[in-house]
Motif scaffolding. Structure first.
Motif, PDB file in Angstrom:
ATOM      1  N   LEU A 248      24.943  11.755   5.502  1.00 38.39           N
ATOM      2  CA  LEU A 248      26.057  12.706   5.500  1.00 38.39           C
ATOM      3  C   LEU A 248      26.197  13.363   4.129  1.00 38.39           C
ATOM      4  N   ASN A 249      26.140  12.572   3.074  1.00 36.29           N
ATOM      5  CA  ASN A 249      26.247  13.127   1.720  1.00 36.29           C
ATOM      6  C   ASN A 249      25.117  14.099   1.423  1.00 36.29           C
ATOM      7  N   GLU A 250      23.904  13.745   1.828  1.00 36.96           N
ATOM      8  CA  GLU A 250      22.769  14.642   1.616  1.00 36.96           C
ATOM      9  C   GLU A 250      22.971  15.949   2.374  1.00 36.96           C
ATOM     10  N   ARG A 251      23.447  15.852   3.604  1.00 34.77           N
ATOM     11  CA  ARG A 251      23.662  17.054   4.411  1.00 34.77           C
ATOM     12  C   ARG A 251      24.813  17.900   3.858  1.00 34.77           C
ATOM     13  N   LEU A 252      25.853  17.253   3.368  1.00 37.13           N
ATOM     14  CA  LEU A 252      26.963  17.996   2.770  1.00 37.13           C
ATOM     15  C   LEU A 252      26.505  18.734   1.503  1.00 37.13           C
ATOM     16  N   ASN A 253      25.664  18.075   0.711  1.00 37.96           N
ATOM     17  CA  ASN A 253      25.117  18.731  -0.483  1.00 37.96           C
ATOM     18  C   ASN A 253      24.250  19.923  -0.095  1.00 37.96           C
ATOM     19  N   LYS A 254      23.439  19.742   0.936  1.00 33.31           N
ATOM     20  CA  LYS A 254      22.584  20.820   1.408  1.00 33.31           C
ATOM     21  C   LYS A 254      23.429  21.981   1.939  1.00 33.31           C
ATOM     22  N   LYS A 255      24.502  21.654   2.660  1.00 33.84           N
ATOM     23  CA  LYS A 255      25.412  22.684   3.189  1.00 33.84           C
ATOM     24  C   LYS A 255      26.047  23.461   2.050  1.00 33.84           C
ATOM     25  N   ALA A 256      26.454  22.759   0.990  1.00 33.17           N
ATOM     26  CA  ALA A 256      27.048  23.429  -0.176  1.00 33.17           C
ATOM     27  C   ALA A 256      26.044  24.399  -0.786  1.00 33.17           C
ATOM     28  N   TYR A 257      24.783  24.001  -0.832  1.00 33.06           N
ATOM     29  CA  TYR A 257      23.745  24.893  -1.351  1.00 33.06           C
ATOM     30  C   TYR A 257      23.617  26.131  -0.453  1.00 33.06           C
ATOM     31  N   TYR A 258      23.605  25.926   0.866  1.00 33.08           N
ATOM     32  CA  TYR A 258      23.550  27.057   1.793  1.00 33.08           C
ATOM     33  C   TYR A 258      24.756  27.975   1.617  1.00 33.08           C
ATOM     34  N   ASP A 259      25.940  27.366   1.500  1.00 34.18           N
ATOM     35  CA  ASP A 259      27.162  28.157   1.321  1.00 34.18           C
ATOM     36  C   ASP A 259      27.055  29.040   0.083  1.00 34.18           C
ATOM     37  N   GLU A 260      26.576  28.456  -1.008  1.00 31.38           N
ATOM     38  CA  GLU A 260      26.438  29.215  -2.254  1.00 31.38           C
ATOM     39  C   GLU A 260      25.394  30.316  -2.113  1.00 31.38           C
ATOM     40  N   ALA A 261      24.267  30.007  -1.479  1.00 30.76           N
ATOM     41  CA  ALA A 261      23.216  30.998  -1.298  1.00 30.76           C
ATOM     42  C   ALA A 261      23.712  32.159  -0.428  1.00 30.76           C
ATOM     43  N   ILE A 262      24.442  31.829   0.630  1.00 27.98           N
ATOM     44  CA  ILE A 262      24.976  32.877   1.513  1.00 27.98           C
ATOM     45  C   ILE A 262      25.993  33.728   0.763  1.00 27.98           C
ATOM     46  N   GLU A 263      26.870  33.076   0.009  1.00 27.26           N
ATOM     47  CA  GLU A 263      27.886  33.817  -0.746  1.00 27.26           C
ATOM     48  C   GLU A 263      27.225  34.759  -1.758  1.00 27.26           C
ATOM     49  N   ASN A 264      26.218  34.268  -2.475  1.00 27.00           N
ATOM     50  CA  ASN A 264      25.517  35.106  -3.451  1.00 27.00           C
ATOM     51  C   ASN A 264      24.798  36.263  -2.771  1.00 27.00           C
ATOM     52  N   SER A 265      24.162  35.991  -1.640  1.00 27.39           N
ATOM     53  CA  SER A 265      23.446  37.030  -0.908  1.00 27.39           C
ATOM     54  C   SER A 265      24.401  38.089  -0.370  1.00 27.39           C
ATOM     55  N   GLU A 266      25.510  37.640   0.188  1.00 28.56           N
ATOM     56  CA  GLU A 266      26.497  38.593   0.710  1.00 28.56           C
ATOM     57  C   GLU A 266      27.085  39.448  -0.411  1.00 28.56           C
ATOM     58  N   SER A 267      27.344  38.836  -1.555  1.00 29.78           N
ATOM     59  CA  SER A 267      27.873  39.571  -2.704  1.00 29.78           C
ATOM     60  C   SER A 267      26.870  40.625  -3.180  1.00 29.78           C
ATOM     61  N   ALA A 268      25.611  40.237  -3.277  1.00 29.06           N
ATOM     62  CA  ALA A 268      24.570  41.187  -3.695  1.00 29.06           C
ATOM     63  C   ALA A 268      24.422  42.300  -2.666  1.00 29.06           C
ATOM     64  N   TYR A 269      24.485  41.955  -1.400  1.00 30.99           N
ATOM     65  CA  TYR A 269      24.374  42.958  -0.333  1.00 30.99           C
ATOM     66  C   TYR A 269      25.534  43.951  -0.410  1.00 30.99           C
ATOM     67  N   MET A 270      26.748  43.454  -0.677  1.00 30.19           N
ATOM     68  CA  MET A 270      27.900  44.349  -0.804  1.00 30.19           C
ATOM     69  C   MET A 270      27.718  45.297  -1.981  1.00 30.19           C
ATOM     70  N   LYS A 271      27.143  44.809  -3.090  1.00 32.72           N
ATOM     71  CA  LYS A 271      26.874  45.677  -4.240  1.00 32.72           C
ATOM     72  C   LYS A 271      25.863  46.755  -3.865  1.00 32.72           C
ATOM     73  N   ILE A 272      24.861  46.379  -3.075  1.00 32.95           N
ATOM     74  CA  ILE A 272      23.865  47.346  -2.626  1.00 32.95           C
ATOM     75  C   ILE A 272      24.527  48.396  -1.741  1.00 32.95           C
ATOM     76  N   LEU A 273      25.404  47.954  -0.835  1.00 29.37           N
ATOM     77  CA  LEU A 273      26.105  48.900   0.029  1.00 29.37           C
ATOM     78  C   LEU A 273      26.966  49.861  -0.792  1.00 29.37           C
ATOM     79  N   GLU A 274      27.688  49.317  -1.775  1.00 22.83           N
ATOM     80  CA  GLU A 274      28.522  50.162  -2.626  1.00 22.83           C
ATOM     81  C   GLU A 274      27.672  51.159  -3.407  1.00 22.83           C
ATOM     82  N   SER A 275      26.547  50.702  -3.930  1.00 25.82           N
ATOM     83  CA  SER A 275      25.647  51.589  -4.673  1.00 25.82           C
ATOM     84  C   SER A 275      25.060  52.652  -3.752  1.00 25.82           C
TER      85      SER A 275
END
Length: 118
Positions: free
Chosen positions: A61-88
């Protein structure tokens, strides 16, 4: 004196009988204690197995929660970058439209001036 002897013998018989009764009760109690000890051993073994399984599940469970946190961060960073691309892209589109409008306006002015000079 024979009365005292008879009474003593009766007391002795009752004492022996009482001791035997206590020994029988103790023997029954010992059997119950042995059964309880066997049950306890089984339960302790089961408990150890359950604790081991729980530990493994918690680790997974701890390993999966850590992995999920990594996915959450990667998705958040990707979405943020995508929004910057859309704005540009939107800003670039606005610049292109403005430039096209200016060019259309200047072409229209040039055509009007040519037509009036011709």
């Amino acid at each position: 004196m024979s009365e005292k002897g008879a009474a003593l013998q009766t007391y002795n018989q009752e004492l022996v009988k009482g001791i035997e009764t206590l020994k029988k009760r103790r023997a029954c109690l010992l059997q119950l204690i042995e059964e309880d000890e066997r049950k306890k051993e089984v339960l302790e073994k089961d408990l150890a197995e359950v604790k081991e399984k729980l530990s493994a599940v918690c680790q997974d469970l701890n390993e999966r929660l850590n992995k999920k946190a990594y996915y959450d961060e990667a998705i958040e960073n990707s979405e943020s970058a995508y929004m910057k691309i859309l704005e540009s892209s939107q800003a670039l589109l606005n610049v292109v439209r403005q430039d096209a409008f200016v060019l259309d306006s200047s072409d229209h002015s040039v055509n009007v001036n040519r037509a009036s000079t011709a």
